[in-house]
Write an enzyme that holds these catalytic residues in place. Structure first.
Site, PDB file in Angstrom:
ATOM      1  N   ASP A 151       0.835  -1.205   0.000  1.00 14.48           N
ATOM      2  CA  ASP A 151       0.000   0.000   0.000  1.00 14.48           C
ATOM      3  C   ASP A 151       0.870   1.255   0.000  1.00 14.48           C
ATOM      4  O   ASP A 151       0.624   2.212  -0.740  1.00 14.48           O
ATOM      5  CB  ASP A 151      -0.905  -0.040   1.243  1.00 14.48           C
ATOM      6  CG  ASP A 151      -1.633   1.264   1.485  1.00 14.48           C
ATOM      7  OD1 ASP A 151      -2.621   1.511   0.786  1.00 14.48           O
ATOM      8  OD2 ASP A 151      -1.198   2.042   2.354  1.00 14.48           O
ATOM      9  N   GLU A 185      -2.245  -5.627  -3.211  1.00 13.99           N
ATOM     10  CA  GLU A 185      -1.293  -4.833  -2.421  1.00 13.99           C
ATOM     11  C   GLU A 185      -0.160  -5.717  -1.896  1.00 13.99           C
ATOM     12  O   GLU A 185       1.006  -5.308  -1.872  1.00 13.99           O
ATOM     13  CB  GLU A 185      -2.000  -4.148  -1.245  1.00 13.99           C
ATOM     14  CG  GLU A 185      -2.879  -2.990  -1.674  1.00 13.99           C
ATOM     15  CD  GLU A 185      -3.572  -2.310  -0.507  1.00 13.99           C
ATOM     16  OE1 GLU A 185      -3.829  -1.101  -0.593  1.00 13.99           O
ATOM     17  OE2 GLU A 185      -3.872  -2.990   0.508  1.00 13.99           O
TER      18      GLU A 185
END
Lengths: 246, 246
Positions: free
Chosen positions: A65, A133
């Site tokens: 992320d 992610e």
């Protein structure tokens, strides 16, 4: 424990060679395959490393992320010179929205690799984005920032980040396509037919013809959505040709 | 306009050579000095580039914030193997807190370089943190991720990120120092005296003696705070020697 092993084994067989499958997705040879295995290890396995630390993809999600945010920030900084801090922040939020990340993970069918004791259909839609992610985090850990950046350009920025669309200068892919066809004197039409699939919900399928050739197909719950979807596919398949920014 | 020019000129004189001052702070020769000038250009100047886009440090702040978050995330990922996603997120938030960023910017006295039409004392405390983020963004833009990462390690992680302290295993720098002195059979004492400065508020000054030598000094509004501040300074000046993690 036998349950876990069974799931692991059955998945291994189903997925064939994990190494080569991952290589196909990331576009290069993994240096440490263990990192990518971690990116698909669900916490339900209660897996521990030698030091007794829990092994699951959640930590890699955190890392991925952060890398995604940084790469998108740098891209927007360069591509949107007129945007102030607040505007760039909003644009980035659109690109890394939960919905978009889920779509990216789903397109790569990452969920097929998940190792878990929970039946995968029980996962919510977020599993796709989380795995996406996690794989970004794994790439950073395996190969560093530059490779990670390249992956994000290939899988996120090049196919999906269109500044015109994000800024609302293009209302839809369909209008983008129509505009391009008119400008370039191309003939096009959408061929729509009711889809009699097995689903309970009624679906529409569409073929997009360009100069007599089918260039994209799509299926959705309304004619409008199916047309938009087909236009989007046609746009991304021919992005180098279809571009109204001149 | 003359006001702006005056401010610019008076600051230029005051700051001496901007290039060499910046080089001192960042630790390497800037490739493009223009980027660093932008990192200190306040929006009050209403500066525009050739394309008519506003030039101010706010966009670089956005970029620097993203890079800082990514580098800290990667550091925590490696250094805190027992922390889950939520825990790592919380730790990062502590490190990149507004208060901490302001302190970092203030320590480097970045505000001295700001070009603005507003008198700098009118800026709030956040100007320090904002400039610190902007300079990180400028380094990324000038030299790329690796140099940017090095700068963050040098200015943020090495001097200020102590996992033990962040995790609350060390209550204070004073206790850390006492523990180390006892273990290593060093004599120490805090010499405190009332500070009769010009301030309206009463201050205490402290000298920290180690084996008869003054190793740190500090000044604060209470004895306790001054002792803690001196211990912190001693800790960071001798970090290679004082470490209880063994």
């Amino acid at each position: 424990m036998s349950v876990i092993r069974n799931i692991w084994n059955s998945r291994s067989k189903k997925n064939g060679n994990f190494f080569s499958e991952i290589q196909k997705i990331i576009g290069f040879k993994p240096k440490s395959i263990e990192i990518y295995q971690r990116a698909f290890t669900h916490k339900s396995l209660h897996k521990k490393d030698k030091e007794g630390h829990t092994v699951s993809y959640e930590r890699l999600e955190f890392l991925g992320d952060a890398m995604l945010s940084a790469v998108i920030a740098a891209h927007l900084f360069k591509e949107v010179p007129h945007g102030d801090e607040g505007y760039l922040t909003k644009m980035r939020a659109k690109i890394v929205s939960r919905k978009h990340l889920n779509q990216l993970g789903e397109d790569l069918n990452l969920v097929q690799f998940v190792k878990t004791t929970i039946a995968t259909p029980q996962f919510g839609a977020n599993i796709h984005g989380n795995l996406f992610e996690a794989i970004i985090g794994a790439i950073y850990l395996d190969k560093g920032y530059t490779t990670c950046e390249k992956f994000i350009y290939k899988k996120v920025i090049h196919p999906y980040v269109n500044i015109d669309l994000l800024e609302g200068r293009v209302i839809s892919y369909k209008s983008l396509l129509i505009e391009w066809c008119q400008k370039n004197k191309k003939k096009f039409h959408y061929e729509i037919y009711e889809d009699t699939g097995k689903d309970e919900q009624r679906h529409f399928a569409v073929k997009l013809h360009l100069n007599g050739k089918v260039i994209a197909k799509a299926r959705a719950t309304s004619k409008k959505k199916a047309e938009e979807k087909a236009s989007k596919r046609a746009y991304f398949a021919n992005q180098d040709k279809i571009d109204t920014r001149e």
